[in-house]
Design a protein around this motif. Structure first.
Motif, PDB file in Angstrom:
ATOM      1  N   ASN A   1      15.281  12.897   5.540  1.00 19.16           N
ATOM      2  CA  ASN A   1      16.336  12.236   6.777  1.00 19.16           C
ATOM      3  C   ASN A   1      15.183  11.164   7.871  1.00 19.16           C
ATOM      4  OD1 ASN A   1      18.797  13.410   7.203  1.00 19.16           O
ATOM      5  ND2 ASN A   1      17.882  15.116   7.245  1.00 19.16           N
ATOM      6  N   GLY A   2      14.209  11.922   8.100  1.00 16.32           N
ATOM      7  CA  GLY A   2      13.295  11.104   9.085  1.00 16.32           C
ATOM      8  C   GLY A   2      12.830   9.522   8.517  1.00 16.32           C
ATOM      9  N   ASN A   3      12.407   9.603   7.962  1.00 13.53           N
ATOM     10  CA  ASN A   3      12.339   7.935   6.124  1.00 13.53           C
ATOM     11  C   ASN A   3      13.326   7.435   6.114  1.00 13.53           C
ATOM     12  OD1 ASN A   3       9.670   8.899   5.774  1.00 13.53           O
ATOM     13  ND2 ASN A   3       9.940  10.121   3.973  1.00 13.53           N
ATOM     14  N   ALA A   4      15.028   7.957   6.026  1.00 14.54           N
ATOM     15  CA  ALA A   4      15.638   6.989   5.903  1.00 14.54           C
ATOM     16  C   ALA A   4      16.556   6.633   7.391  1.00 14.54           C
ATOM     17  CB  ALA A   4      16.848   8.405   5.363  1.00 14.54           C
ATOM     18  N   ILE A   5      16.025   7.373   8.359  1.00 12.77           N
ATOM     19  CA  ILE A   5      16.721   6.802   9.989  1.00 12.77           C
ATOM     20  C   ILE A   5      15.209   5.672   9.852  1.00 12.77           C
ATOM     21  CG2 ILE A   5      16.833   7.496  12.052  1.00 12.77           C
ATOM     22  CD1 ILE A   5      17.654  10.334  10.694  1.00 12.77           C
ATOM     23  N   ARG A   6      14.257   5.541   9.963  1.00 21.16           N
ATOM     24  CA  ARG A   6      12.898   4.733  10.411  1.00 21.16           C
ATOM     25  C   ARG A   6      13.098   3.616   9.537  1.00 21.16           C
ATOM     26  NH1 ARG A   6      10.064   9.978  10.961  1.00 21.16           N
ATOM     27  NH2 ARG A   6       9.501   9.876   8.843  1.00 21.16           N
TER      28      ARG A   6
ATOM     29  N   ILE B   1      23.393  -3.453   5.079  1.00 18.83           N
ATOM     30  CA  ILE B   1      23.541  -3.049   3.477  1.00 18.83           C
ATOM     31  C   ILE B   1      22.020  -3.943   2.869  1.00 18.83           C
ATOM     32  CG2 ILE B   1      23.986  -2.792   1.366  1.00 18.83           C
ATOM     33  CD1 ILE B   1      26.824  -2.673   2.578  1.00 18.83           C
ATOM     34  N   MET B   2      21.372  -4.571   3.077  1.00 16.15           N
ATOM     35  CA  MET B   2      20.600  -6.268   2.560  1.00 16.15           C
ATOM     36  C   MET B   2      19.554  -5.459   3.053  1.00 16.15           C
ATOM     37  SD  MET B   2      22.252  -7.894   0.455  1.00 16.15           S
ATOM     38  CE  MET B   2      21.081  -9.193   0.069  1.00 16.15           C
ATOM     39  N   ARG B   3      19.154  -5.681   4.476  1.00 14.94           N
ATOM     40  CA  ARG B   3      18.492  -5.446   5.361  1.00 14.94           C
ATOM     41  C   ARG B   3      17.830  -3.602   4.475  1.00 14.94           C
ATOM     42  NH1 ARG B   3      18.345  -8.401  10.831  1.00 14.94           N
ATOM     43  NH2 ARG B   3      18.834 -10.160  10.086  1.00 14.94           N
ATOM     44  N   LEU B   4      18.222  -2.773   4.990  1.00 10.95           N
ATOM     45  CA  LEU B   4      18.595  -1.158   4.297  1.00 10.95           C
ATOM     46  C   LEU B   4      17.445  -1.849   2.953  1.00 10.95           C
ATOM     47  CD1 LEU B   4      17.976   1.312   5.548  1.00 10.95           C
ATOM     48  CD2 LEU B   4      20.792   1.932   5.172  1.00 10.95           C
ATOM     49  N   ASN B   5      18.349  -1.917   1.808  1.00 11.96           N
ATOM     50  CA  ASN B   5      17.626  -1.924   0.781  1.00 11.96           C
ATOM     51  C   ASN B   5      16.835  -2.278   0.541  1.00 11.96           C
ATOM     52  OD1 ASN B   5      19.359  -0.255  -1.288  1.00 11.96           O
ATOM     53  ND2 ASN B   5      21.267  -1.404   0.102  1.00 11.96           N
ATOM     54  N   ALA B   6      16.366  -3.607   1.594  1.00 15.62           N
ATOM     55  CA  ALA B   6      14.842  -4.054   1.570  1.00 15.62           C
ATOM     56  C   ALA B   6      13.901  -3.369   1.581  1.00 15.62           C
ATOM     57  CB  ALA B   6      14.755  -5.653   1.866  1.00 15.62           C
TER      58      ALA B   6
ATOM     59  N   PHE C   1       9.842   0.440   1.190  1.00 16.29           N
ATOM     60  CA  PHE C   1       9.026   2.170   0.556  1.00 16.29           C
ATOM     61  C   PHE C   1       8.440   2.576  -0.103  1.00 16.29           C
ATOM     62  CE2 PHE C   1      10.225   6.537   0.667  1.00 16.29           C
ATOM     63  CZ  PHE C   1       9.477   7.151   1.985  1.00 16.29           C
ATOM     64  N   ILE C   2       9.529   2.694  -1.154  1.00 14.86           N
ATOM     65  CA  ILE C   2       9.344   3.420  -2.961  1.00 14.86           C
ATOM     66  C   ILE C   2       8.138   2.777  -3.426  1.00 14.86           C
ATOM     67  CG2 ILE C   2      11.482   4.214  -2.799  1.00 14.86           C
ATOM     68  CD1 ILE C   2      12.054   1.985  -4.601  1.00 14.86           C
ATOM     69  N   THR C   3       7.611   1.687  -3.597  1.00 12.25           N
ATOM     70  CA  THR C   3       6.552   0.823  -3.475  1.00 12.25           C
ATOM     71  C   THR C   3       5.315   1.041  -3.490  1.00 12.25           C
ATOM     72  OG1 THR C   3       7.015  -1.794  -2.669  1.00 12.25           O
ATOM     73  CG2 THR C   3       8.054  -1.831  -4.551  1.00 12.25           C
ATOM     74  N   LYS C   4       5.460   2.111  -2.287  1.00 10.05           N
ATOM     75  CA  LYS C   4       4.106   2.154  -2.251  1.00 10.05           C
ATOM     76  C   LYS C   4       4.474   3.524  -2.011  1.00 10.05           C
ATOM     77  CE  LYS C   4       4.466  -1.259   2.192  1.00 10.05           C
ATOM     78  NZ  LYS C   4       4.799  -1.203   3.881  1.00 10.05           N
ATOM     79  N   LEU C   5       4.342   4.691  -2.759  1.00  5.92           N
ATOM     80  CA  LEU C   5       4.489   5.886  -3.367  1.00  5.92           C
ATOM     81  C   LEU C   5       4.164   6.370  -4.085  1.00  5.92           C
ATOM     82  CD1 LEU C   5       8.521   7.072  -2.469  1.00  5.92           C
ATOM     83  CD2 LEU C   5       6.604   7.350  -0.582  1.00  5.92           C
ATOM     84  N   THR C   6       2.856   6.863  -4.484  1.00  5.48           N
ATOM     85  CA  THR C   6       1.946   7.190  -5.624  1.00  5.48           C
ATOM     86  C   THR C   6       2.837   7.426  -6.664  1.00  5.48           C
ATOM     87  OG1 THR C   6       1.264   9.521  -4.759  1.00  5.48           O
ATOM     88  CG2 THR C   6       0.428   7.798  -3.698  1.00  5.48           C
ATOM     89  N   THR C   7       3.935   7.794  -6.334  1.00  9.06           N
ATOM     90  CA  THR C   7       4.279   8.436  -7.730  1.00  9.06           C
ATOM     91  C   THR C   7       5.449   7.170  -8.512  1.00  9.06           C
ATOM     92  OG1 THR C   7       6.208   9.933  -6.809  1.00  9.06           O
ATOM     93  CG2 THR C   7       4.389  10.647  -7.041  1.00  9.06           C
TER      94      THR C   7
ATOM     95  N   GLY D   1      13.256   4.394 -12.137  1.00  5.48           N
ATOM     96  CA  GLY D   1      14.236   4.881 -11.265  1.00  5.48           C
ATOM     97  C   GLY D   1      15.372   5.102 -10.230  1.00  5.48           C
ATOM     98  N   TRP D   2      14.043   5.316  -9.490  1.00  7.47           N
ATOM     99  CA  TRP D   2      14.278   4.891  -8.283  1.00  7.47           C
ATOM    100  C   TRP D   2      14.879   3.241  -7.540  1.00  7.47           C
ATOM    101  CZ3 TRP D   2       8.852   6.954  -6.028  1.00  7.47           C
ATOM    102  CH2 TRP D   2       8.699   8.714  -5.918  1.00  7.47           C
ATOM    103  N   THR D   3      14.835   2.115  -8.535  1.00 12.53           N
ATOM    104  CA  THR D   3      14.833   0.559  -9.055  1.00 12.53           C
ATOM    105  C   THR D   3      16.473   0.164  -9.095  1.00 12.53           C
ATOM    106  OG1 THR D   3      12.563   0.437  -8.575  1.00 12.53           O
ATOM    107  CG2 THR D   3      13.950  -1.245  -8.784  1.00 12.53           C
ATOM    108  N   ASN D   4      16.238   1.721 -10.321  1.00 17.68           N
ATOM    109  CA  ASN D   4      17.750   1.777 -10.800  1.00 17.68           C
ATOM    110  C   ASN D   4      19.220   1.851  -9.554  1.00 17.68           C
ATOM    111  OD1 ASN D   4      16.952   0.002 -13.113  1.00 17.68           O
ATOM    112  ND2 ASN D   4      16.651   1.936 -14.420  1.00 17.68           N
ATOM    113  N   ARG D   5      18.531   2.882  -8.814  1.00 19.98           N
ATOM    114  CA  ARG D   5      19.156   3.607  -7.749  1.00 19.98           C
ATOM    115  C   ARG D   5      19.909   2.620  -6.622  1.00 19.98           C
ATOM    116  NH1 ARG D   5      18.475   9.560  -5.701  1.00 19.98           N
ATOM    117  NH2 ARG D   5      20.380   9.566  -4.099  1.00 19.98           N
ATOM    118  N   VAL D   6      18.617   2.216  -5.705  1.00 20.15           N
ATOM    119  CA  VAL D   6      18.344   0.715  -5.066  1.00 20.15           C
ATOM    120  C   VAL D   6      20.020  -0.252  -6.461  1.00 20.15           C
ATOM    121  CG1 VAL D   6      17.626  -0.961  -4.522  1.00 20.15           C
ATOM    122  CG2 VAL D   6      16.672   1.466  -4.098  1.00 20.15           C
ATOM    123  N   ALA D   7      19.462  -0.713  -6.733  1.00 18.09           N
ATOM    124  CA  ALA D   7      20.328  -1.383  -7.744  1.00 18.09           C
ATOM    125  C   ALA D   7      21.486  -0.963  -7.203  1.00 18.09           C
ATOM    126  CB  ALA D   7      19.962  -2.032  -8.952  1.00 18.09           C
TER     127      ALA D   7
END
Length: 172
Positions: A97-102, A133-138, A143-149, A156-162
């Motif tokens: 929640n915190g990450n999504a809201i930020r 929607i555009m800014r939120l997905n950007a 966010f996800i490209t900075k994750l160590t995983t 999979g995460w990128t496909n989910r965003v698509a």
């Protein structure tokens, strides 16, 4: 079908069934790989977030109650256009929640304190649904490209965003 029910159906489709990937910290009751009990994740409900829950035997109806209470309601998803609500809800389930809201607050160009209040809601409502929607997905991609995983789970995460951008085109 609209609102929470449609959002839930979509998110459960992303999250899938039971998994116990030992490389995923969410599958461990402590949130630390190799520590605690490897109880897994089911329907996106993880042992890390719900260490006392019987993840393996979780039903879809139980998951729906958790999703509504702990993600939809906490993110105040009913406050937005349903197209935005879905995007925010999916992010809350996937990233917390915190990450999504930020991310939503950054997309709306308000202070990203992780708390939904009148200023955040007003800023989002002042924007077009498509812009949110555009800014939120950007923000989500940043966010996800900075994750160590990302190297392990990023495709999979990128496909989910698509997929969410495709939903956004239909929903907006």
């Amino acid at each position: 079908m609209t609102g929470f029910d449609l959002a839930f159906e979509r998110v459960v489709g992303h999250e899938g069934g039971y998994t116990t990937d030992p490389k995923d910290r969410g599958n461990w009751t402590t949130g630390v790989i190799g520590k605690g009990e490897l109880k897994g994740t089911k329907f996106g409900i993880s042992a890390m977030s719900y260490p006392t829950l019987d993840i393996k035997n979780l039903t879809v109806d139980q998951a729906k109650v958790i999703y509504k209470r702990d993600f939809w309601d906490r993110a105040k998803a009913d406050q937005y256009d349903s197209a935005v609500s879905y995007q925010l809800f999916d992010m809350a389930v996937n990233h917390g929640n915190g990450n999504a809201i930020r991310m939503l607050q950054r997309a709306a160009k308000v202070a990203d304190d992780g708390q939904i209040g009148p200023m955040s809601i007003a800023a989002v409502k002042a924007m077009t649904v498509t812009d949110v929607i555009m800014r939120l997905n950007a923000e989500r991609l940043l966010f996800i490209t900075k994750l160590t995983t990302f190297a392990t789970y990023g495709k999979g995460w990128t496909n989910r965003v698509a997929g969410n951008l495709q939903y956004g085109a239909v929903d907006a």
